[in-house]
Design an enzyme around this catalytic site. Structure first.
Site, PDB file in Angstrom:
ATOM      1  N   GLY A 141      -7.929   3.791   3.801  1.00  0.00           N
ATOM      2  CA  GLY A 141      -7.677   2.679   2.882  1.00  0.00           C
ATOM      3  C   GLY A 141      -8.707   2.479   1.788  1.00  0.00           C
ATOM      4  O   GLY A 141      -8.494   1.681   0.879  1.00  0.00           O
ATOM      5  N   ARG A 178     -11.700   6.982  -2.643  1.00  0.00           N
ATOM      6  CA  ARG A 178     -12.154   8.278  -2.142  1.00  0.00           C
ATOM      7  C   ARG A 178     -13.670   8.385  -1.999  1.00  0.00           C
ATOM      8  O   ARG A 178     -14.189   8.764  -0.946  1.00  0.00           O
ATOM      9  CB  ARG A 178     -11.640   9.384  -3.067  1.00  0.00           C
ATOM     10  N   ASP A 221       0.873  -1.164   0.000  1.00  0.00           N
ATOM     11  CA  ASP A 221       0.000   0.000   0.000  1.00  0.00           C
ATOM     12  C   ASP A 221       0.916   1.222   0.000  1.00  0.00           C
ATOM     13  O   ASP A 221       2.102   1.122   0.326  1.00  0.00           O
ATOM     14  CB  ASP A 221      -0.899  -0.025   1.240  1.00  0.00           C
ATOM     15  N   SER A 256      -5.743   5.142  -3.724  1.00  0.00           N
ATOM     16  CA  SER A 256      -5.669   6.553  -4.095  1.00  0.00           C
ATOM     17  C   SER A 256      -5.583   6.751  -5.596  1.00  0.00           C
ATOM     18  O   SER A 256      -4.888   6.017  -6.302  1.00  0.00           O
ATOM     19  CB  SER A 256      -4.453   7.202  -3.429  1.00  0.00           C
ATOM     20  N   ASN A 309      -4.232   9.416  -6.506  1.00  0.00           N
ATOM     21  CA  ASN A 309      -3.062  10.289  -6.528  1.00  0.00           C
ATOM     22  C   ASN A 309      -1.761   9.511  -6.388  1.00  0.00           C
ATOM     23  O   ASN A 309      -0.710  10.100  -6.130  1.00  0.00           O
ATOM     24  CB  ASN A 309      -3.141  11.293  -5.364  1.00  0.00           C
ATOM     25  N   ASP A 314      -1.498  -0.596   6.213  1.00  0.00           N
ATOM     26  CA  ASP A 314      -1.697   0.095   7.488  1.00  0.00           C
ATOM     27  C   ASP A 314      -3.172   0.324   7.793  1.00  0.00           C
ATOM     28  O   ASP A 314      -3.498   0.871   8.847  1.00  0.00           O
ATOM     29  CB  ASP A 314      -0.981   1.451   7.486  1.00  0.00           C
ATOM     30  N   ASP A 330      -0.076   5.115   0.909  1.00  0.00           N
ATOM     31  CA  ASP A 330      -0.270   6.112   1.955  1.00  0.00           C
ATOM     32  C   ASP A 330      -0.229   5.461   3.333  1.00  0.00           C
ATOM     33  O   ASP A 330      -1.045   4.595   3.652  1.00  0.00           O
ATOM     34  CB  ASP A 330      -1.614   6.830   1.761  1.00  0.00           C
TER      35      ASP A 330
END
Length: 265
Positions: A71, A74, A27, A149, A151, A207, A29
């Site tokens: 996680g 969006r 992952d 994400s 991004n 996470d 972020d």
């Protein structure tokens, strides 16, 4: 009193399991980069005034982020949080302007705040994660990024590690391929497929509860949890085999330097 979940694997056994597999799917972020902090700030900048504008007394908190947003893709995060406050909005479309009061409009409003912060402040990888990534590569394992994400590409470039990954499965890829977001294991399974591997041959590093659940439900060979605030017990309860506070706790990875049982790890 209910006891806390116990890790399935010790640190030593986690190293051994990892070295028996073929790839590590990260992952992004909160695992490779501290952009989770930027995301958390952007979500707070969205929902705190939004709830106030609707006259809702229960404020937005970091606990809401971990419980309903962390996680997830969006728009799923927007929908999940709004449901926690019994708010229903029109879905809208991904092209909605940030000012529109739709699920997609609010999601785009959050993304504008995130992008502004990323451009102004930048981002650097976690040093421990970078050391772990180096060790994984040195051990001959393949690596990929699997992120909810949209991004992921600009974040990886801003962090200076885009060239480390031949495979990146992000929110844009998931939308293009019609893949369900985490906690579905679909994006992780697709990442494994692009590497020419099965889930059982891959490690998932996460996470977030939703990502750990994806690793568990996808029957991946090893699910490593990284506690950046979600809680070690909670991540273990979601299906992690072991939870660390920083990935360099698993170093060194070389089999010759892995302690034998009974020696300090």
């Amino acid at each position: 009193m209910t006891s806390a979940p116990i890790p399935v694997l010790s640190t030593i056994d986690a190293r051994v399991r990892l070295l028996s597999l073929n790839a590590v799917l990260f992952d992004l972020d909160g695992v490779l980069t501290p952009t989770a902090d930027v995301h958390m700030s952007a979500w707070a900048r969205l929902f705190s005034p939004y709830l106030a504008s609707r006259g809702i007394d229960e404020p937005y908190t970091d606990a809401d982020y971990f419980a309903f947003i962390d996680g997830k893709p969006r728009y799923d995060g927007v929908r999940s949080f709004l449901a926690s406050r019994s708010i229903t909005l029109p879905e809208g479309t991904p092209e909605d302007a940030p000012e529109l009061e739709t699920v997609c409009g609010l999601g785009n409003r959050k993304n504008s705040a995130f992008t502004e912060t990323l451009q102004s402040e930048g981002v650097a990888p976690y040093p421990g994660s970078l050391r772990f990534l180096d060790a994984v590569a040195d051990a001959g394992l393949l690596v990929a990024v699997v992120s909810s994400s949209r991004n992921a590409e600009p974040v990886l470039r801003a962090a200076g590690i885009r060239d480390r990954f031949d495979v990146v499965v992000d929110g844009l890829v998931a939308a293009e391929k019609g893949l369900a977001g985490k906690p579905s294991p679909a994006t992780y399974a697709y990442g494994a497929e692009l590497l020419g591997l099965t889930p059982q041959q891959c490690v998932v590093v996460e996470d977030a509860h939703s990502g750990v659940q994806a690793g568990r439900d996808g029957k991946f060979g090893l699910v490593l949890g990284v506690n950046r605030g979600a809680g070690a017990s909670e991540l273990l309860g979601s299906g992690a085999d072991i939870v660390v506070d920083d990935l360099d706790e698993l170093l060194p990875l070389s089999s010759s330097s892995t302690p034998t049982p009974g020696q300090p790890s």
